[in-house]
Write a protein that holds these residues in place. Structure first.
Motif: not given
Length: 282
Positions: A121-122, A125-126, A130-132
């Motif tokens: 899942s990271w 995010i990473l 991605g999200v960050v």
């Protein structure tokens, strides 16, 4: 005075002793024996030679992986202990018993899901898209490379260990005698000094055990450095995989595994000795 042999107590201990010998001591001895085998034509042959130990311990790539594994596990342990402490302190001394129980329950929930799924899942995010990085892009920063880096490896380790560290820290500090903290404050001790001189010494055993568990899990983890760290600097678990793929060299992989276990045993015994050591007179 001699103690009499307690057949009843021994009867209840025998299943545990048998279990340990069957599933721990037995495989460990077998792994030690394999480390002295030799591989010929991609097949292991029984032998009693030191060639695998000589080859592995004389290779720079082994020692590079060895020290890197210790370093990255140590960094992960330090970060986990520091990040967990404020939340654990608040749960132990500021939260009600009911809120603390719910918090511990919520910290246990991540263990209901696969660690591999949580690690993957990271990626969302990473990733560079991605999200960050999307959030940082809103303020004109990035994109930053976070996958296939040391940072990604540490994030993966924290995914595995941070909930456990918070639980152990919270339970440890919740058992500290609150009257001692009140006495320190009545004597004029400031909050930070109270934590340093009262809370930490009284919680020493639990905090060291929490750090030890975090280090052991990080040291032996394969998923985080492989999938989030990119295995550009292989840790010892990755080195074991690479070694077994290289000509079916299971004996050399056994050497790496034994070195890992020896290191963890040494660190564990040292940590436990420090945790339960009684302070000298002041």
């Amino acid at each position: 005075m001699k103690r009499k042999f307690d057949l009843y107590a021994m009867t209840w201990r025998l299943p545990i002793i048998f279990w340990q010998f069957l599933f721990f001591v037995g495989p460990l001895l077998f792994m030690v024996a394999i480390s002295f085998f030799v591989v010929k034509n991609y097949r292991m042959t029984e032998a009693l030679e030191m060639v695998n130990w000589q080859k592995m311990l004389s290779r720079n790539y082994f020692w590079d992986s060895y020290w890197y594994t210790i370093f990255i596990a140590g960094v992960s342990t330090t970060v986990a202990m520091v990040l967990a402490f404020p939340a654990s302190f608040a749960l132990a001394f500021r939260a009600s018993d009911n809120l603390r129980r719910w918090a511990i329950f919520l910290l246990i929930i991540p263990f209901f899901t696969s660690y591999l799924v949580r690690t993957f899942s990271w990626y969302v995010i990473l990733a560079e898209s991605g999200v960050v990085n999307a959030m940082l892009g809103q303020i004109g920063l990035g994109p930053f490379k976070m996958l296939n880096t040391h940072f990604g490896t540490v994030v993966g380790y924290l995914t595995l260990t941070l909930p456990l560290v918070m639980i152990l820290q919270t339970v440890t500090m919740a058992n500290v005698d609150k009257t001692l903290i009140e006495a320190a404050r009545n004597l004029g001790c400031k909050p930070l000094a109270t934590i340093w001189r009262v809370v930490l010494p009284l919680s020493k055993t639990g905090l060291i055990i929490a750090a030890l568990f975090c280090f052991i899990l990080s040291f032996g983890d394969f998923v985080a450095p492989f999938y989030l760290g990119g295995s550009q600097e292989p840790t010892l678990p990755i080195l074991i995989l690479d070694t077994t793929k290289s000509g079916q060299q299971w004996p050399r992989a056994a050497v790496v595994a034994i070195m890992m276990m020896g290191t963890l045993f040494a660190i564990a015994f040292a940590a436990i000795a420090l945790a339960y050591r009684k302070g000298g007179a002041r």
